[in-house]
Scaffold this active site. Structure first.
Site, PDB file in Angstrom:
ATOM      1  CE  LYS A 305      95.797  85.907  32.114  1.00 11.72           C
ATOM      2  NZ  LYS A 305      95.599  85.249  30.833  1.00 11.72           N
TER       3      LYS A 305
HETATM    4  O1  S5P Z   1      93.836  82.194  35.782  1.00 12.28           O
HETATM    5  C1  S5P Z   1      93.709  82.131  34.557  1.00 12.28           C
HETATM    6  C2  S5P Z   1      93.355  83.251  33.804  1.00 12.28           C
HETATM    7  C3  S5P Z   1      93.177  83.116  32.441  1.00 12.28           C
HETATM    8  S1  S5P Z   1      92.585  84.460  31.568  1.00 12.28           S
HETATM    9  N1  S5P Z   1      93.848  80.956  33.925  1.00 12.28           N
HETATM   10  C4  S5P Z   1      93.701  80.812  32.567  1.00 12.28           C
HETATM   11  O2  S5P Z   1      93.823  79.685  32.081  1.00 12.28           O
HETATM   12  N2  S5P Z   1      93.387  81.905  31.806  1.00 12.28           N
HETATM   13  C5  S5P Z   1      93.234  81.816  30.327  1.00 12.28           C
HETATM   14  O3  S5P Z   1      92.157  80.918  30.030  1.00 12.28           O
HETATM   15  C6  S5P Z   1      94.459  81.252  29.616  1.00 12.28           C
HETATM   16  O4  S5P Z   1      95.318  82.278  29.185  1.00 12.28           O
HETATM   17  C7  S5P Z   1      93.860  80.480  28.443  1.00 12.28           C
HETATM   18  O5  S5P Z   1      93.690  81.342  27.353  1.00 12.28           O
HETATM   19  C8  S5P Z   1      92.472  80.078  28.933  1.00 12.28           C
HETATM   20  C9  S5P Z   1      92.364  78.630  29.394  1.00 12.28           C
HETATM   21  O6  S5P Z   1      92.601  77.743  28.357  1.00 12.28           O
HETATM   22  P1  S5P Z   1      92.432  76.148  28.519  1.00 12.28           P
HETATM   23  O7  S5P Z   1      92.875  75.600  27.186  1.00 12.28           O
HETATM   24  O8  S5P Z   1      93.338  75.708  29.646  1.00 12.28           O
HETATM   25  O9  S5P Z   1      90.979  75.896  28.801  1.00 12.28           O
END
Ligand code: S5P
Length: 471
Positions: A305
């Site tokens: 990011k």
């Molecule tokens: O808006 C966003 C963008 C990203 S890249 N929301 C997110 O959650 N992410 C990424 O996606 C975040 O940094 C994490 O690595 C992943 C979601 O992880 P989870 O465990 O919540 O599914």
């Protein structure tokens, strides 16, 4: 109904809820007609009448369990409808409270209940969509919105593509026609508005017009639409592996990351890491990860990011301990600093011969994110500025270009949120709202049977994609 609508149009005109001249809309577009329906609170009789007519858009009141008005103008209208129909009402806060319950939706409801949204004027449809997203996050179903005036600028199609049927009392042209018949406006004013609607290039309208194209096209035809080799490979991988799964491995030990890459590599198209959370980083780890990617045919994404000025970004990408440009097929970047960030990334690739791609983070999954619809619109124009950009990280189908890929995080089968603001939707929902690739992290990494769970996500996402292209 026609007679009633005519009387209502006249009343709204007489209380100056409608104005004609040269105005500028909320999003900075010129308009020959402006609506200020807030004035109705000073005219209770008109407000009551209007609420009654608006509610007549429902086929039968039993189809809804809840009513939610978009603040502020539609709030008193929703209140009157709630009182008259005896259907309870919900209020969506603009921001979650920072104290106490932190609730975003006020009112009592059960998950699975059907909620209709009430709004005064619809231009792009984004206010209704934001309200619907919050209601859906709480488990409510939103399939209809009742609005007073549809400005015919893309709102209807945006809502439709997000599963919401919009019913309006007036379209802008119908309203003009009625006012003309009543002798309230000249034929010239009608003509002006008609020209305005025809020529009005609301950015949202432009973006939404053909968005069905992207959603209807299969990945193998989209592979031909892009000039970026990483995007083209990604489309081909999705097709060949029948997978649209990006695994977010937010783990801090290299052995654990490699173990998951080896276990799930055959079923994913991207393995996404945050290199700055890894505690035992070494160049050896990068070599093992690249070997695994080659063996199992997936791409590596470093979710860095980037978001600084171009010069700094170029150094962050290429130099330092991690030398990201040397090994990450794909990186993420925030467009907040403007197009210079992308130019910095391009510069950081000087001398790197392997193909690379960037996903721009345009709309975040977390509660209270500042990535509003205007930000999304500006981000899309940056996305179109460079061949290096292969897609957008976003939550809704805000663009139509079939060469760009929508990557959507915030996906989980059961939970709706975590304790730190992350919000989740189901695999089916995200694909329906435009996701080409879904990012799943803890939904898989915290499962007791990671392989089985990953296969479940893969299957559900693929079925939803097939349904989307065939519907
Ligand atoms: O808006 C966003 C963008 C990203 S890249 N929301 C997110 O959650 N992410 C990424 O996606 C975040 O940094 C994490 O690595 C992943 C979601 O992880 P989870 O465990 O919540 O599914």
């Amino acid at each position: 109904m026609d007679g009633e609508l005519k009387k209502l149009a006249e009343a709204l005109f007489d209380i100056e809820a409608l104005k004609f001249g040269n105005f500028v809309t909320k999003v900075g577009l010129p308009t020959p007609v402006y609506f200020d329906l807030r004035v109705i609170i000073s005219h209770p009789k008109i407000m009551q009448k209007l609420s009654k007519i608006l509610w007549s858009l429902s086929n039968e009141s039993s189809e809804f369990n809840q009513i939610c008005g978009v603040p502020y103008t539609a709030l008193p209208i929703a209140t009157i409808i709630s009182m008259e129909s005896n259907i309870p009402m919900l209020i969506r806060r603009k921001e979650a409270k920072s104290y106490g319950t932190k609730k975003l939706i006020e009112g009592k409801f059960k998950s699975g209940e059907n909620c209709v949204i009430i709004e005064d004027v619809v231009t792009s449809g984004s206010s209704i969509l934001e309200t619907a997203n919050d209601l859906r996050t709480e488990g409510l179903k939103v399939t209809q919105a009742f609005v007073i005036i549809d400005r015919e600028q893309g709102g209807r199609s945006l809502l439709k593509s997000n599963g919401i049927k919009m019913k309006s009392l007036f379209t802008l042209m119908q309203l003009m026609q009625l006012l003309f018949e009543l002798g309230k406006v000249s034929s010239e004013a009608v003509q002006n508005v008609s020209e305005y609607i025809k020529n009005c290039h609301s950015p949202i309208k432009e973006l939404q017009e053909n968005c069905q194209d992207r959603l209807k096209m299969n990945f193998s035809s989209r592979a031909k639409a892009t000039n970026n080799p990483v995007a083209s490979r990604l489309f081909q991988l999705m097709d060949a592996k029948k997978s649209t799964l990006c695994l977010a491995v937010d783990l801090t030990k290299t052995d654990c990351i490699i173990e998951l890459a080896e276990l799930l590599g055959p079923h994913i198209v991207i393995l996404k890491i945050h290199i700055d959370i890894v505690q035992d980083f070494s160049e050896e780890f990068i070599k093992r990860l690249r070997d695994s990617a080659e063996k199992h045919n997936f791409l590596i994404m470093e979710d860095r990011k980037f978001g600084d000025i171009g010069h700094t970004v170029s150094l962050q990408y290429r130099k330092g301990v991690y030398k990201i440009a040397e090994w990450a097929d794909i990186v993420t970047a925030h467009p907040v600093a403007g197009p210079g960030t992308v130019s910095g990334l391009v510069e950081g690739l000087d001398g790197i011969s392997e193909p690379r791609g960037i996903f721009l983070v345009t709309e975040m999954s977390s509660r209270g994110a500042l990535t509003t619809s205007n930000y999304v619109k500006s981000s899309i124009s940056i996305a179109k500025s460079s061949n290096l950009i292969i897609g957008l990280v976003c939550q809704s189908n805000a663009f139509n270009d079939p060469a760009l890929i929508q990557l959507t995080p915030g996906v989980k089968l059961v939970e709706k949120s975590d304790d730190l603001g992350q919000q989740y939707n189901s695999p089916e929902f995200v694909v329906q709202t435009g996701a080409d690739i879904a990012v799943v992290g803890r939904g898989i990494t915290e499962s007791s049977n990671k392989l089985l769970t990953a296969l479940q996500y893969k299957e559900k996402l693929w079925m939803a994609y097939q349904k989307r292209i065939s519907d």
